[in-house]
Design an enzyme around this catalytic site. Sequence first.
Site, PDB file in Angstrom:
ATOM      1  N   CYS A   1      -6.593   0.863   2.765  1.00  0.00           N
ATOM      2  CA  CYS A   1      -7.602   1.938   2.742  1.00  0.00           C
ATOM      3  C   CYS A   1      -7.433   2.853   1.542  1.00  0.00           C
ATOM      4  O   CYS A   1      -8.371   3.575   1.185  1.00  0.00           O
ATOM      5  CB  CYS A   1      -7.513   2.763   4.014  1.00  0.00           C
ATOM      6  SG  CYS A   1      -8.026   1.854   5.464  1.00  0.00           S
TER       7      CYS A   1
ATOM      8  N   GLU B   1       0.866  -1.186   0.000  1.00  0.00           N
ATOM      9  CA  GLU B   1       0.000   0.000   0.000  1.00  0.00           C
ATOM     10  C   GLU B   1       0.895   1.225   0.000  1.00  0.00           C
ATOM     11  O   GLU B   1       1.955   1.232   0.630  1.00  0.00           O
ATOM     12  CB  GLU B   1      -0.895   0.013   1.244  1.00  0.00           C
ATOM     13  CG  GLU B   1      -1.752   1.275   1.301  1.00  0.00           C
ATOM     14  CD  GLU B   1      -2.839   1.252   2.365  1.00  0.00           C
ATOM     15  OE1 GLU B   1      -2.749   0.433   3.300  1.00  0.00           O
ATOM     16  OE2 GLU B   1      -3.773   2.072   2.256  1.00  0.00           O
TER      17      GLU B   1
ATOM     18  N   GLU C   1     -11.515  -2.917   3.358  1.00  0.00           N
ATOM     19  CA  GLU C   1     -11.902  -3.276   4.732  1.00  0.00           C
ATOM     20  C   GLU C   1     -13.330  -2.788   4.965  1.00  0.00           C
ATOM     21  O   GLU C   1     -13.566  -1.956   5.823  1.00  0.00           O
ATOM     22  CB  GLU C   1     -10.922  -2.574   5.669  1.00  0.00           C
ATOM     23  CG  GLU C   1     -10.519  -3.340   6.864  1.00  0.00           C
ATOM     24  CD  GLU C   1      -9.441  -2.602   7.658  1.00  0.00           C
ATOM     25  OE1 GLU C   1      -9.535  -1.373   7.841  1.00  0.00           O
ATOM     26  OE2 GLU C   1      -8.505  -3.281   8.085  1.00  0.00           O
TER      27      GLU C   1
HETATM   28  O1  AHR Z   1      -2.198  -1.416   6.841  1.00  0.00           O
HETATM   29  C1  AHR Z   1      -2.673  -0.171   7.203  1.00  0.00           C
HETATM   30  C2  AHR Z   1      -4.189  -0.078   7.127  1.00  0.00           C
HETATM   31  O2  AHR Z   1      -4.778  -0.931   8.046  1.00  0.00           O
HETATM   32  C3  AHR Z   1      -4.781  -0.500   5.816  1.00  0.00           C
HETATM   33  O3  AHR Z   1      -4.780   0.518   4.895  1.00  0.00           O
HETATM   34  C4  AHR Z   1      -6.184  -0.859   6.182  1.00  0.00           C
HETATM   35  O4  AHR Z   1      -6.740  -1.812   5.314  1.00  0.00           O
HETATM   36  C5  AHR Z   1      -6.086  -1.283   7.622  1.00  0.00           C
HETATM   37  O5  AHR Z   1      -6.992  -0.585   8.409  1.00  0.00           O
END
Ligand code: AHR
Length: 674
Positions: free
Chosen positions: A256, A60, A388
């Site tokens: 996210c 990410e 999520e």
């Molecule tokens: O890994 C960090 C965050 O944790 C991610 O973006 C999310 O999916 C989770 O809440």
Amino acid sequence: MPLLRKVQDRLGIVVVAVVTGFLLIGAFAQTSAPTADVIDIHVDKPGASISPGMFGVFFEDINFAADGGLYPERIKNRSFEFTEPLSAWTKLLRDGAEGELDVRTEGALNANNPHYLRLHVDTPGSGFGIANSGFRGIGAQAGEDFTFSAYVRNTGSGPRKIRAALIDEQGKTIGEALLAGFNREWKKYQATLHATATTAHARLNVIVEEPGDVDLDMVSLYPKDTWKNRPNGLRKDLVQFLADMHPGFMRFPGGCIVEGRRLALRYQWKKTVGDVSDRLGIVNRWNDEMAKRLTPDYFQSFGLGFFEYFQLAEDIGASPLPIVNCGMACQFNSSETAPLSETGAFIQDALDLIDFANGPVETPWGAVRASLGHPASFHLKTIGVGNEQWGPRYIERYKLFAAALKSKHPEIALISSAGPSPSGKEFDYLWSNLRQLHADIVDEHYYARPEWFLANSARYDGYDRKGPKVFAGEYAAQTDRVVSLENRNNWEGAIAEAAFITGLERNADVVAMASYAPLFAHVDAWQWTPDLIWFDNLRSFGTPNYYVQKLYANNVGTRILPVTAPKGLYVSASIDQRTSEVIVKIVNVSGAARPVKIGGAFGSGRAFVLANANLKAENSLDQPGLLTPVESAVAASPQGLSFSLQPYSFTVLRLPLANPRALKPAKTKSPDPS
Ligand code: AHR
């Protein structure tokens, strides 16, 4: 983790310590009186197959993981598209120079890059221009070559030369390049800049020495020495960490970030492919997500876009696993949701993505892939629907996605969300619906204290064998508290994860995939901790958590073996039918050595041990190798193997069967175990 707690932490509200039901005080107990414990492994009763791609990576763009990290462009805000168009740039006036910096939009480079900078020079003095501060400075190694480039347009009588100078922390010029000969049309110019010294915190001066107006856009300083030497390529040392892990899959782009704080700021893959000057950048959602780690200079250039993600996955031998937005913005933020009647557009994006990855070159998106230099398929097999998400709104949208995707692409497995917490009302609601819908794979996330990981190593022993498979899609032990900025990548967290993963592996018939999160963090620009791999502008290191992941990913057997673990040890066992080896993973979370005996007829094997007597020990940029696996030979007698487990240790044993003839040979190759 309770949802409220996570929201409070993200907003920076002080939370009074809450002791969860999982807290096991003294879980890492000191024990004494070593007597040999027997570990019984039933080599004659191999169980379910283990997916060779079980252990993967989760990428990410958080903590400057893309721009400023894996994507090694040295110029921040190269296209003047940040909310503050001159963010990262300062005006330079030398020896009486006079002029103006004018951010303009008339006659822009293209619609996705609407701003550019005009240098208006009244008096050039000995130089008028701008300086870029990079991503917490610009890193350069002595002898390193960069391509300095910019789109330039001359209004008629303006400067005809632009000089770039790389300036170190002491103000010394350590590299120069010259662009020259501009005309009235936008055109890209480039030259090589050779760095003569090593620095982590240089800046780049961009200077003109003649009066008049000249327009600039996409000002870039890009290293030539990238992964596979590709232009617009990735940072080599960081990719190497991933390649060394031999991950089974690569999940991208999050997290996210897929969802966005609002729908307008969601990740839209189509806007991330094609020429980099034509990719529409947006603010990064981690810019102001963490109240105590604000990073107002965090934007997404999408220089690392979906083509590069697929290419990276292919390079490191990982199956690509994109996650797409399902019509919902982040439920921790605006929770904005597109009307159900508009879900079709989001589904179409997913269908087009499948074509972009796999479609024949005759299809519109297959043709785009081919035009980018990759006519062959990227072999996409799995897609995640939403990140999520939770609640009925998600289930309604998931149903529409599943119906459309399954009817057109039954060959693609779908990942669905179990929400942000590993238990509770939302989690139960999602699981019960997804079970009824015969979902393929459900994505569970757990960010919890190390004690939770120890207490949950048997979490999947009782899971329904006939229901959806599990993707442990995001997890990491939080050594302070959940989402705390004090969490450390120390041995206490990593050894707890190692213990927990024995349970994932023992239940590989239910747990299809697993990935630690997040993956990367810049030591000077992070928002979230812990993270698997840390870096600065020049160096990088793998955490103990990374070496745990690497040992698992490089030692995946082909079938699970039943094993009886002595009290206080966490154990999993498998057989690798490709090499006729029994692979045993043992985690000793006590501060005392534990002699063990493994019964069976084995030849001489190898042990890989990750251990440290200090649970607070961690690797760092200065000591990257404090906690790394140590390999040694182990000799077995006809009665089995006697082995002393080190205090606080994770041991992987690879024991060749003395008589492998009874085994069916396997066709695929086993990775390097170290
Ligand atoms: O890994 C960090 C965050 O944790 C991610 O973006 C999310 O999916 C989770 O809440």
